[in-house]
Design a protein around this motif. Structure first.
Motif, PDB file in Angstrom:
ATOM      1  N   UNK A 109      15.294   4.913  -6.951  1.00 22.12           N
ATOM      2  CA  UNK A 109      14.626   4.855  -8.246  1.00 22.12           C
ATOM      3  C   UNK A 109      13.658   3.689  -8.332  1.00 22.12           C
ATOM      4  N   UNK A 110      14.071   2.530  -7.820  1.00 21.22           N
ATOM      5  CA  UNK A 110      13.181   1.365  -7.822  1.00 21.22           C
ATOM      6  C   UNK A 110      11.942   1.625  -6.972  1.00 21.22           C
ATOM      7  N   UNK A 111      12.137   2.252  -5.821  1.00 21.02           N
ATOM      8  CA  UNK A 111      11.001   2.576  -4.952  1.00 21.02           C
ATOM      9  C   UNK A 111      10.051   3.559  -5.632  1.00 21.02           C
ATOM     10  N   UNK A 112      10.598   4.570  -6.284  1.00 25.66           N
ATOM     11  CA  UNK A 112       9.766   5.560  -6.966  1.00 25.66           C
ATOM     12  C   UNK A 112       9.005   4.924  -8.128  1.00 25.66           C
ATOM     13  N   UNK A 113       9.633   3.991  -8.820  1.00 29.13           N
ATOM     14  CA  UNK A 113       8.967   3.262  -9.892  1.00 29.13           C
ATOM     15  C   UNK A 113       7.780   2.479  -9.332  1.00 29.13           C
ATOM     16  N   UNK A 114       8.021   1.762  -8.233  1.00 26.76           N
ATOM     17  CA  UNK A 114       6.939   1.011  -7.605  1.00 26.76           C
ATOM     18  C   UNK A 114       5.811   1.923  -7.147  1.00 26.76           C
ATOM     19  N   UNK A 115       6.158   3.083  -6.623  1.00 21.03           N
ATOM     20  CA  UNK A 115       5.139   4.044  -6.185  1.00 21.03           C
ATOM     21  C   UNK A 115       4.305   4.507  -7.373  1.00 21.03           C
ATOM     22  N   UNK A 116       4.956   4.769  -8.494  1.00 19.26           N
ATOM     23  CA  UNK A 116       4.232   5.234  -9.683  1.00 19.26           C
ATOM     24  C   UNK A 116       3.236   4.194 -10.188  1.00 19.26           C
ATOM     25  N   UNK A 117       3.560   2.925 -10.007  1.00 16.22           N
ATOM     26  CA  UNK A 117       2.671   1.859 -10.470  1.00 16.22           C
ATOM     27  C   UNK A 117       1.535   1.564  -9.496  1.00 16.22           C
ATOM     28  N   UNK A 121       0.949   8.944  -5.007  1.00 11.06           N
ATOM     29  CA  UNK A 121       1.408  10.135  -4.278  1.00 11.06           C
ATOM     30  C   UNK A 121       1.771   9.789  -2.847  1.00 11.06           C
ATOM     31  N   UNK A 122       0.910   9.026  -2.190  1.00  9.70           N
ATOM     32  CA  UNK A 122       1.145   8.632  -0.804  1.00  9.70           C
ATOM     33  C   UNK A 122       2.407   7.780  -0.693  1.00  9.70           C
ATOM     34  N   UNK A 123       2.525   6.758  -1.536  1.00 15.85           N
ATOM     35  CA  UNK A 123       3.685   5.857  -1.466  1.00 15.85           C
ATOM     36  C   UNK A 123       4.977   6.582  -1.804  1.00 15.85           C
ATOM     37  N   UNK A 124       4.947   7.438  -2.809  1.00 17.55           N
ATOM     38  CA  UNK A 124       6.133   8.203  -3.191  1.00 17.55           C
ATOM     39  C   UNK A 124       6.625   9.031  -2.005  1.00 17.55           C
ATOM     40  N   UNK A 125       5.700   9.724  -1.357  1.00 17.04           N
ATOM     41  CA  UNK A 125       6.064  10.567  -0.213  1.00 17.04           C
ATOM     42  C   UNK A 125       6.590   9.731   0.953  1.00 17.04           C
ATOM     43  N   UNK A 126       5.942   8.604   1.234  1.00 18.73           N
ATOM     44  CA  UNK A 126       6.398   7.726   2.328  1.00 18.73           C
ATOM     45  C   UNK A 126       7.805   7.201   2.069  1.00 18.73           C
ATOM     46  N   UNK A 127       8.052   6.716   0.871  1.00 17.56           N
ATOM     47  CA  UNK A 127       9.378   6.201   0.534  1.00 17.56           C
ATOM     48  C   UNK A 127      10.429   7.300   0.617  1.00 17.56           C
ATOM     49  N   UNK A 128      10.097   8.455   0.071  1.00 17.01           N
ATOM     50  CA  UNK A 128      11.044   9.559   0.061  1.00 17.01           C
ATOM     51  C   UNK A 128      11.391   9.990   1.484  1.00 17.01           C
ATOM     52  N   UNK A 129      10.380  10.163   2.320  1.00 17.85           N
ATOM     53  CA  UNK A 129      10.620  10.578   3.712  1.00 17.85           C
ATOM     54  C   UNK A 129      11.419   9.526   4.474  1.00 17.85           C
ATOM     55  N   UNK A 142      10.715  -2.316   1.144  1.00 16.27           N
ATOM     56  CA  UNK A 142       9.329  -2.648   0.798  1.00 16.27           C
ATOM     57  C   UNK A 142       8.719  -3.552   1.857  1.00 16.27           C
ATOM     58  N   UNK A 143       9.464  -4.550   2.287  1.00 18.73           N
ATOM     59  CA  UNK A 143       8.951  -5.467   3.316  1.00 18.73           C
ATOM     60  C   UNK A 143       8.742  -4.750   4.643  1.00 18.73           C
ATOM     61  N   UNK A 144       9.619  -3.800   4.961  1.00 20.57           N
ATOM     62  CA  UNK A 144       9.441  -2.983   6.160  1.00 20.57           C
ATOM     63  C   UNK A 144       8.113  -2.230   6.083  1.00 20.57           C
ATOM     64  N   UNK A 145       7.839  -1.633   4.938  1.00 16.93           N
ATOM     65  CA  UNK A 145       6.592  -0.881   4.759  1.00 16.93           C
ATOM     66  C   UNK A 145       5.366  -1.786   4.768  1.00 16.93           C
TER      67      UNK A 145
END
Length: 134
Positions: free
Chosen positions: A39-47, A52-60, A12-15
């Motif tokens: 899972x924690x990253x995807x949860x944060x993206x959902x909030x 959509x943008x954050x989910x894709x960035x974290x996943x990639x 998260x801090x990197x992003x």
């Protein structure tokens, strides 16, 4: 230690653009991420407002690292870590126990900014620039 497990808060801090973390990700060959952190990253993206943008960035981003999924060895280590923390009267969040167990089972150091991990016996912690043995 053969590699490093990157904790959720470091990603998260990197992003967020913390440039002192950039060199850590120059060579992803020995970098790992726990499926629990995903899972924690995807949860944060959902909030977030840009889910959509954050989910894709974290996943990639996490696709560049080796993802470690909970298996029998990690589950056994989880039991040991949780029991030890309970005996010490030093509980930490459940997801952090899984992340610590992943690092211990994989003989990996944990790169984190979370002080909760200092209570986990045998865990080698790299706290954004310095190393301490817990």
């Amino acid at each position: 230690m053969n590699g490093k497990l990157i904790d959720t808060n470091v990603i998260i801090r990197f992003f967020k653009g913390e440039s002192e973390l950039f060199p850590l990700f120059d060579d992803c060959e020995n970098l790992y991420v726990s499926s629990v952190s995903l899972g924690e990253l995807m949860y944060g993206a959902e909030l977030s407002k840009k889910s959509d943008f954050n989910r894709e960035c974290y996943f990639e981003f996490c696709n560049q690292l080796k993802v470690l999924y909970v298996d029998m060895e990690i589950a056994k280590m989880y039991g040991k870590v949780k029991a030890s923390l309970k005996a010490k009267g030093r509980p930490i969040p459940e997801n952090d126990i899984w992340i610590a167990a992943t690092a211990l089972a994989g003989n990996l150091s944990l790169v984190t900014a979370d002080s909760d991990f200092k209570n986990v016996n045998g865990l080698v912690i790299e706290n954004l620039g310095y190393t301490q043995n817990a």
